[in-house]
Design an enzyme around this catalytic site. Structure first.
Site, PDB file in Angstrom:
ATOM      1  CG  ASP A 180      40.968  48.890  41.337  1.00 28.23           C
ATOM      2  OD1 ASP A 180      41.233  48.055  40.474  1.00 28.23           O
ATOM      3  OD2 ASP A 180      40.825  50.096  41.076  1.00 28.23           O
ATOM      4  CG  ASN A 201      39.437  45.670  39.170  1.00 31.16           C
ATOM      5  OD1 ASN A 201      40.587  45.465  38.797  1.00 31.16           O
ATOM      6  ND2 ASN A 201      38.798  46.804  38.913  1.00 31.16           N
ATOM      7  CD  GLU A 225      44.588  48.313  37.724  1.00 31.26           C
ATOM      8  OE1 GLU A 225      45.197  47.334  38.188  1.00 31.26           O
ATOM      9  OE2 GLU A 225      43.485  48.687  38.144  1.00 31.26           O
TER      10      GLU A 225
END
Length: 293
Positions: free
Chosen positions: A202, A151, A17
């Protein structure tokens, strides 16, 4: 057709991430949330530091180093001369439920750090997450609540529009907000309903044309949406679960894409970090500045 290549051979993250370009170091940073690790790729050298807790999101710090969201605190990360990592707590947050952590986060164009929280057990689908803003005095009250998996946080070039998604399968929505001079998001409105497109929304990035790039988790794609919410193009990634993208490189024309390796997935592609050159430029990230509030 955009070529997508693996950045680091024979390396995979559990939950990659928050890719971030550090122009001063000419280096890419990102995290492995479940691996509790900070990663760096610089001049062909891959380095990693393990923290004592999950690390979810990164931003630049105006005084050097990085700002990071861990499980229940915001910290300043600084690399020491001996190669070690110093961790200083900037703010702590009391979550409303146990088993929560920070998730997506970044600075707005004024250098204010925003980060969302979530329950780690996604299967519970509990809307207990929220978006916070952090300054020198600590966290704000929740700016937006009722989130399951916050997100897709990104800010327009002029800083007047904030984008935020909820990537949980029961939501799959991306919203846009107006942002006032104090950094308060207002006038929430639907930007993209990802139920009409492949994948779950995302992590995201903004390019110099004002377009919004969002990783389509579960679909193996990165979508580019125009400022009016129209799907402009999609880039295929060699793994099903791309998690976040970010622009960087010497000319801001590289797109780094992290990914997730689900439990039991032994493919070489899952959890890898990828780099693409999609033919557009991104925008530099603004470092966190300790605003008085």
């Amino acid at each position: 057709m955009t070529t997508v290549e693996r950045l680091v051979e024979a390396h995979a993250d559990s939950v990659g991430e928050s890719p971030l370009w550090h122009a001063g170091e000419a280096a890419w940073y990102w995290v492995d949330i479940e691996g509790c690790a900070l990663r760096r790729w610089r001049s062909g050298l891959f380095q990693s530091w393990t923290l004592g807790e999950r690390i979810a999101c990164l931003a630049l710090h105006a005084h050097g180093g990085l700002v990071a969201g861990l499980e229940s605190r915001i910290v300043h990360l600084a690399l020491r001369d001996d190669g070690g990592l110093t961790i200083d707590t900037l703010a702590e947050l009391a979550h409303p439920k146990p088993g929560m952590r920070f998730n997506d986060g970044r600075c707005d164009r004024a250098g204010r750090f925003f980060a969302g929280t979530m329950l780690r057990d996604m299967a519970a689908a509990q809307p207990v997450g929220a978006l916070y803003r952090f300054d020198a005095r600590g966290p704000s009250q929740p700016l937006i609540d009722g989130l399951i998996v916050p997100n897709g946080l990104a800010f327009s070039a002029d800083g007047r529009t904030m984008y935020l998604s909820d990537s949980h399968p029961r939501r799959r929505l991306i919203w846009a907000f107006d942002v006032d001079a104090q950094g308060m998001p207002q006038q929430r409105r639907l930007f993209v309903d990802m139920n009409h497109h492949p994948g779950r929304p995302d992590g995201a990035a903004i390019d110099a044309d004002g377009c919004y790039w969002i990783c389509a988790n579960d679909a193996g794609l990165v979508h580019r949406f125009t400022p009016d919410g129209r799907l402009d193009r999609s880039i295929a990634v060699p793994t099903a679960k791309p998690s976040m993208c970010s622009f960087g490189g010497a000319h801001w024309d590289e797109l780094l894409i992290t990914s997730i390796r689900p439990a039991g997935d032994t493919s070489e592609a899952a959890g890898a970090t990828y780099i693409a050159r999609p033919g557009v430029q991104g925008l530099p990230e603004t470092p966190w500045t300790p605003h008085p509030g």
